[in-house]
Design a protein around this motif. Sequence first.
Motif, mmCIF file in Angstrom:
data_model
loop_
_atom_site.group_PDB
_atom_site.id
_atom_site.type_symbol
_atom_site.label_atom_id
_atom_site.label_comp_id
_atom_site.label_asym_id
_atom_site.label_seq_id
_atom_site.Cartn_x
_atom_site.Cartn_y
_atom_site.Cartn_z
ATOM 1 N N ILE A 1 35.004 52.976 53.371
ATOM 2 C CA ILE A 1 35.678 53.361 54.328
ATOM 3 C C ILE A 1 36.554 52.504 55.355
ATOM 4 C CG2 ILE A 1 35.349 54.855 56.703
ATOM 5 C CD1 ILE A 1 32.539 55.456 55.231
ATOM 6 N N VAL A 2 36.241 51.573 55.517
ATOM 7 C CA VAL A 2 37.038 50.581 56.423
ATOM 8 C C VAL A 2 38.159 50.065 55.396
ATOM 9 C CG1 VAL A 2 37.223 48.246 57.376
ATOM 10 C CG2 VAL A 2 35.009 49.503 57.492
ATOM 11 N N LEU A 3 37.988 50.064 54.321
ATOM 12 C CA LEU A 3 39.180 49.608 53.209
ATOM 13 C C LEU A 3 40.142 50.764 53.247
ATOM 14 C CD1 LEU A 3 40.295 47.566 51.132
ATOM 15 C CD2 LEU A 3 38.875 48.561 49.309
ATOM 16 N N LEU A 4 39.719 51.949 53.113
ATOM 17 C CA LEU A 4 40.551 53.136 53.132
ATOM 18 C C LEU A 4 41.492 53.423 54.430
ATOM 19 C CD1 LEU A 4 38.255 55.773 51.382
ATOM 20 C CD2 LEU A 4 40.525 54.651 50.506
ATOM 21 N N LEU A 5 40.592 53.110 55.625
ATOM 22 C CA LEU A 5 41.329 53.036 56.975
ATOM 23 C C LEU A 5 42.334 52.263 56.940
ATOM 24 C CD1 LEU A 5 38.500 53.855 59.439
ATOM 25 C CD2 LEU A 5 40.092 55.511 58.587
ATOM 26 N N ALA A 6 42.101 50.788 56.536
ATOM 27 C CA ALA A 6 42.985 49.887 56.427
ATOM 28 C C ALA A 6 44.341 50.097 55.630
ATOM 29 C CB ALA A 6 42.496 48.476 55.855
ATOM 30 N N LEU A 7 44.237 50.750 54.653
ATOM 31 C CA LEU A 7 45.241 50.912 53.583
ATOM 32 C C LEU A 7 46.136 52.162 53.988
ATOM 33 C CD1 LEU A 7 43.349 50.391 50.190
ATOM 34 C CD2 LEU A 7 45.160 49.137 51.147
ATOM 35 N N HIS A 8 45.520 53.382 54.470
ATOM 36 C CA HIS A 8 46.101 54.426 54.897
ATOM 37 C C HIS A 8 46.344 55.005 56.032
ATOM 38 C CE1 HIS A 8 46.004 54.959 50.395
ATOM 39 N NE2 HIS A 8 44.702 54.892 50.390
ATOM 40 N N PRO B 1 48.881 46.392 54.050
ATOM 41 C CA PRO B 1 49.041 46.238 52.519
ATOM 42 C C PRO B 1 47.770 45.186 51.843
ATOM 43 C CG PRO B 1 50.684 44.886 53.422
ATOM 44 C CD PRO B 1 49.952 45.690 54.565
ATOM 45 N N CYS B 2 47.264 45.597 50.663
ATOM 46 C CA CYS B 2 46.246 44.722 49.923
ATOM 47 C C CYS B 2 47.021 43.901 49.029
ATOM 48 C CB CYS B 2 45.175 45.628 49.559
ATOM 49 S SG CYS B 2 43.729 44.582 48.794
ATOM 50 N N SER B 3 46.576 42.744 49.327
ATOM 51 C CA SER B 3 47.635 41.784 48.361
ATOM 52 C C SER B 3 46.686 41.427 47.014
ATOM 53 C CB SER B 3 48.085 40.349 49.053
ATOM 54 O OG SER B 3 49.109 40.755 50.273
ATOM 55 N N GLY B 4 45.448 41.411 47.137
ATOM 56 C CA GLY B 4 44.472 40.972 45.905
ATOM 57 C C GLY B 4 44.026 42.034 45.295
ATOM 58 N N SER B 5 42.950 41.658 44.326
ATOM 59 C CA SER B 5 42.290 42.662 43.412
ATOM 60 C C SER B 5 41.208 43.372 44.245
ATOM 61 C CB SER B 5 41.834 41.854 42.351
ATOM 62 O OG SER B 5 40.688 42.528 41.633
ATOM 63 N N ILE B 6 41.116 44.593 44.177
ATOM 64 C CA ILE B 6 40.228 45.377 44.855
ATOM 65 C C ILE B 6 38.742 45.324 43.767
ATOM 66 C CG2 ILE B 6 39.326 47.985 45.223
ATOM 67 C CD1 ILE B 6 41.497 47.043 46.876
#
Length: 371
Positions: free
Chosen positions: A240-247, A252-257
Motif C-alpha cells: 500500500i505504501v509502495l503504491l501511494l509512493a508511486l502513484h 519514481p522507483c529506480s530499482g527492482s520491485i
Amino acid sequence: MLNFILNILVLLKKEALMIVKDKRSRTTLIVPILIQTLLYGYVATFDLNRVDYALLDEDHSHASGELVQRFDGSGIFRRVATLRNNSDITPVLDTKKALLVLHIGPHFQRDLNAGQTASVQVLVDGRNSNVAGTAASYASNIVDAYSQKRLQEASSAASPVIISTRAWFNPNLETRWNIIAGLVAMLSVTQTMVLCSQSVAREKEQGTFDQLLVTPFDPITIMLGKALPPVLIAMGQSSIVLLLALHWFAIPCSGSILLLYAGLFLFNLALAGVGLCVSVLVSTMQQAILYTFTLIMPMSLLSGLTTPIKSMPKAIQIATLLNPVRYGVEFAQRIYLEGAGLAELQFTFLPLAVMAVVTVGAASRLFRTRL
C-alpha cells in the motif's frame, strides 16, 4: 462520599502492590524511561557534526588550496577521498563513502584574478534530504565566508565565488522522497512485532496453550506457522505504501520491485522472530504489548530514517548493527531511490537473513524450553 474515597484508596493500594510486587512490571516502569531518555538525549538530534567529503580540485592553485583549507579546518568536514577526474564522483556517492563532493573547476584562480565570478560545484547525496540540505548549507557558509574575504581584499562590488549545488538521487531535496522510501519498510515494524508478540501469549490467556502442545508439530514448525501470517500482512501494508509512493506522491522507483519484496520478506521475518521471542517469554498479552513497544521505540530511533547514524556516538553506531530496522530502512531507500542491485546490498541482506534465522530459531528453542 467517605466510603467512596476509602474504596478508591483501597483499590489504589491493591493495584500499586500488584505492580510493585511483579518484577516484570517494575522493570517496564523504570528501564524503558531510562533507555528512551538516554537515546533521545544522545541520538535525537538533527545537528550534523561530521560530513565526509571528497575533493575534486582541477585547478590545484593557491586560491583553490585556500578554499580547501577552510573545509579541512572547519571541524565538520572530513576529507575521505581526493579524486582525479569526473568519473570518480559516481562511485564515491553511490557507495556512500562521501556525503558530499566539492568540485573546483580548472579555471578557478584565473577567473578570480580576472575579476570574473568563479564557480564551485557541490554534489550531495540526496537519499537523506535533511542531512544533504544541512551539509550543503554548511558548504555554502564556508564558500560565502571565502567570498567575503576575497571581496574585501579586492574591494570589488562583485562576489568573486558562487556555489552551485546538485543533489543526487533526490534532485529537489524533497524530504518526502527519503521518508516515504524508508516507510515502505518502516511502517510494517509495529504490525509485525505486535501480532507476533501476542500469538503465544494469546494461547496462554485463552487456555488453548495445552491444545497447541498436543499437536503433532515441532516447535520450529509452530513458530514459522505463527510468523508467516504477520509477515504476509506486513508485506501487504508495504505494498500500500509502495503504491501511494508511486502513484500518489509520484516518486519514481529506480530499482527492482522483486528485489525490494525479497528484502521485505527477510526484514519482516527477522522482526517476527523478535516478536515471537517476546511472546514466548511473557505470560499475558498486556505484557507482550508493553515489552514490544519498549523495543519498537529504540529500534525505530536507531534506524537512521530521521537521524543520521554517523552523527550518533560511536558506541551507539555499533549497537545499530544489531538493529534489523536499520537494514530495512537502508535497503528500502537504496533500492527505491538509488536503484541498487543485489551486489550492492549483499551486506544489508546478509545480516537480515542471519537475524531471521537466529531470532526464529531462538523463539523455537525458548518454546521447547517452556514445554
